[in-house]
Design an enzyme around this catalytic site. Structure first.
Site, mmCIF file in Angstrom:
data_model
loop_
_atom_site.group_PDB
_atom_site.id
_atom_site.type_symbol
_atom_site.label_atom_id
_atom_site.label_comp_id
_atom_site.label_asym_id
_atom_site.label_seq_id
_atom_site.Cartn_x
_atom_site.Cartn_y
_atom_site.Cartn_z
ATOM 1 N NE ARG A 143 10.981 37.292 -30.254
ATOM 2 C CZ ARG A 143 9.987 38.058 -29.856
ATOM 3 N NH1 ARG A 143 9.475 37.912 -28.629
ATOM 4 N NH2 ARG A 143 9.477 38.983 -30.662
ATOM 5 C CG HIS A 144 14.979 39.059 -31.841
ATOM 6 N ND1 HIS A 144 14.152 39.927 -31.168
ATOM 7 C CD2 HIS A 144 14.233 38.558 -32.858
ATOM 8 C CE1 HIS A 144 12.976 39.964 -31.734
ATOM 9 N NE2 HIS A 144 12.989 39.131 -32.766
ATOM 10 N NE ARG A 147 10.502 42.332 -33.111
ATOM 11 C CZ ARG A 147 9.253 42.781 -33.247
ATOM 12 N NH1 ARG A 147 9.014 44.090 -33.253
ATOM 13 N NH2 ARG A 147 8.236 41.940 -33.374
ATOM 14 C CB THR A 150 7.515 44.965 -37.476
ATOM 15 O OG1 THR A 150 6.135 45.012 -37.117
ATOM 16 C CG2 THR A 150 8.130 43.727 -36.863
ATOM 17 N NE ARG A 231 13.856 41.256 -35.113
ATOM 18 C CZ ARG A 231 13.229 41.566 -36.235
ATOM 19 N NH1 ARG A 231 13.563 42.678 -36.887
ATOM 20 N NH2 ARG A 231 12.276 40.785 -36.721
ATOM 21 C CG HIS A 418 13.077 35.961 -36.352
ATOM 22 N ND1 HIS A 418 13.251 37.324 -36.199
ATOM 23 C CD2 HIS A 418 13.888 35.591 -37.379
ATOM 24 C CE1 HIS A 418 14.114 37.768 -37.095
ATOM 25 N NE2 HIS A 418 14.521 36.739 -37.826
ATOM 26 C CG ASP A 419 8.259 36.095 -32.424
ATOM 27 O OD1 ASP A 419 8.751 36.144 -33.565
ATOM 28 O OD2 ASP A 419 7.341 36.858 -32.043
#
Length: 549
Positions: A143-144, A147, A150, A231, A418-419
């Site tokens: 995952r990134h 962050r 959103t 990201r 992503h998650d």
């Protein structure tokens, strides 16, 4: 792996030495080294297949936030007290003292990743390669990093509500909420925070320490993949800088950036190719979480409302304050919101994420397996070195059907996503032990909870498929290829996969694993689960991410 002639001779001489069994090998003290990239591996003619982020575009929102000032704002200075990924010779022998409760590990998918131990059910397994086995290949899906929130989510909405009160009738806060009188919103949206960038750099350098020897088996430059969101690109580049080195990474591999947007097939952002991941079916997770929020925060609203006048708090406001604790911490280094909540309230917050993930992108959503099955198809192609020829899922025929952008013969594969995508892929892989106590109730936290988002998809979550050569049995010297999966340093049982048996180390023969995955691919009806017009059953008893007809 090919050994130098001198080294093979050294092994032979060592095996027939006439001296003591403790006699030194003839190569003891010899100097060894490795060279990467391989000589003549750079091929500029393929560079057009790997355009940079400016050419790819589709970066998504990119508003930045204010600068951190943790040495001014926090009550104590941060300390680094570990040498991960190295093993401290003292700590390796000492009992690790852990606090009885750590809120950071109750932030669900907003928690920074940590080694989860045996949480998935294999108490005697380790991420270390089992004795007698030799690692031959790894598949990393990560995952990134951490962050900002959103765009338009709870934290910014709460800030707008506070600011509106401050600029109209005014408000006053006291006691634990007194800091709100001078609080300002300093968060951006969606971009990596400085800590998030560090997470991926650290993940890359740790991956080099763990698996760098596999670089010796490359003959061409590796191809690593990510998506086009800002990201995601930043995460991939920071990983590469950590893995290859800051001055070396740009010439050490090819970075494939796949468009993440509507109308583009992409196994690392599969919802864009699955309509039922973008309608009311995808909302059942947030609905389940909202129901639980009204329960676990009901008393909290009353408790905190006593300390603020001029702002009427709701459960959504209070949950946004919990989110601000997590987001401000990973962005600014410290948050005054964290001290507002009790251990019970943090555990309620954690379960909120579990519900959202389970019913939104996990075992309880009928379109989850379909979204993750494209990656499973790619995994099978890589394990068998068989080119993909059918593209009826989220696969991208242009990129995945090309051996330049989707090579099959790499010792190391790295994909950034992503998650929610990791969650759907875990469902598609049929890791059933995580769903053992499902379906999840929406009115209380079940005992022996097996589906915990902070263990599954925290910031910088990392799933590693280890392929290794091991003895076929305890009595055999013949070697066989096995695979297993390590999620955030925890070994995952593969007993839910057809043809894979229970194994204390989580191992399954690659041939059997591939059979199981082909069976799973065949049973997932991508066209129906993603495109059909159906209603989710109520109650939702789905535990395998599929809509059963």
């Amino acid at each position: 792996m090919t050994f130098p002639t001198t080294l093979l001779l050294a092994f032979c001489y060592a095996s027939v030495a006439l001296g003591s069994p403790h006699s030194a090998s003839t190569f003891a003290g010899a100097t060894t080294s490795a060279v990467f990239p391989p000589p003549d591996a750079t091929d500029t003619s393929v560079n057009t297949f790997f355009p940079g982020p400016e050419q790819v575009g589709h970066a998504g929102p990119t508003p930045t936030g204010d600068e951190a000032w943790v040495l001014q704002t926090a009550p104590a200075a941060p300390l680094k007290q570990d040498v991960y990924p190295l093993v401290d010779p003292v700590e390796a022998q000492a009992t690790v003292k852990k606090p009885s409760f750590d809120p950071v590990r109750s932030w669900g998918n907003l928690s920074p990743w940590f080694s989860v131990g045996d949480v998935f059910g294999l108490p005697h397994a380790s991420q270390a390669v089992p004795s007698g086995c030799e690692l031959t290949q790894v598949h990393l899906l990560h995952r990134h990093g951490a962050r900002y929130p959103t765009s338009g989510s709870g934290p910014s909405a709460f800030a707008s509500k506070v600011h509106a009160a401050a600029t109209s009738s005014g408000f006053s806060a006291s006691g634990p909420l007194e800091f709100l009188n001078t609080w300002t919103y300093k968060l951006g949206a969606e971009l990596l925070t400085p800590f998030g960038r560090q997470q991926l750099f650290d993940l890359g350098s740790a991956f080099r320490v763990k698996y760098g020897h596999l670089l010796k088996d490359f003959t061409d430059l590796p191809v690593f993949r990510t998506t086009s969101e800002a990201r995601m690109v930043d995460s991939a580049l920071h990983f590469a800088a950590g893995f290859f080195g800051v001055q070396q990474y740009q010439d050490s591999y090819h970075q494939l950036i796949m468009i993440e947007d509507s109308g583009f097939n992409n196994t690392l952002a599969p919802w864009n190719a699955c309509p039922n991941a973008n309608n009311e079916i995808s909302e059942i997770g947030s609905q389940a979480a909202a129901n639980w929020t009204q329960i676990y925060l009901k008393k909290t609203v009353t408790r905190l409302q006593k300390h603020i006048k001029g702002v009427n708090l709701t459960t959504s406001d209070v949950q946004a304050m919990q989110e601000l604790c997590a987001y401000e911490t990973v962005a600014l280094g410290f948050s005054a919101f964290c001290d507002l909540f009790t251990e019970e309230e943090w555990k309620g917050y954690e379960y909120n994420f579990d519900l959202d993930l389970w019913y939104g992108f996990g075992p309880g959503n009928p379109a989850s397996a379909a979204q993750g099955i494209g990656y499973v198809q790619q995994l099978v192609a890589r394990l068998t070195q068989t080119p993909l020829t059918e593209f009826a899922t989220s696969l991208n025929a242009t990129l995945d059907g090309n051996n330049v952008t989707f090579p099959l013969n790499q010792p190391i594969f790295v994909d950034a996503t992503h998650d929610t995508v990791i969650s759907t892929i875990l469902v598609a892989l049929n890791f059933t032990t995580m769903a053992a106590n499902g379906p999840l109730p929406t009115d209380h936290i079940p005992k022996h909870q097996t589906y915990t988002s902070q263990h599954i998809v925290p910031f910088a979550s990392n799933l590693v498929g280890q392929v290794m050569s091991c003895p076929a049995s305890n009595k055999s010297k013949d070697k066989e290829s096995f695979i297993r999966f390590i999620l955030n340093d925890g070994v995952v049982p593969l007993t839910g996969i057809a043809h894979c048996s229970a194994n204390k180390d989580g191992l399954c023969p690659v041939a059997d694993f591939v059979k199981g995955m082909k069976q799973r691919i065949a049973e997932v009806d991508y066209a129906f689960d993603c495109f059909a017009n159906y209603s989710v059953p109520s109650p939702d008893l789905i535990i395998d991410g599929r809509m059963h007809k």
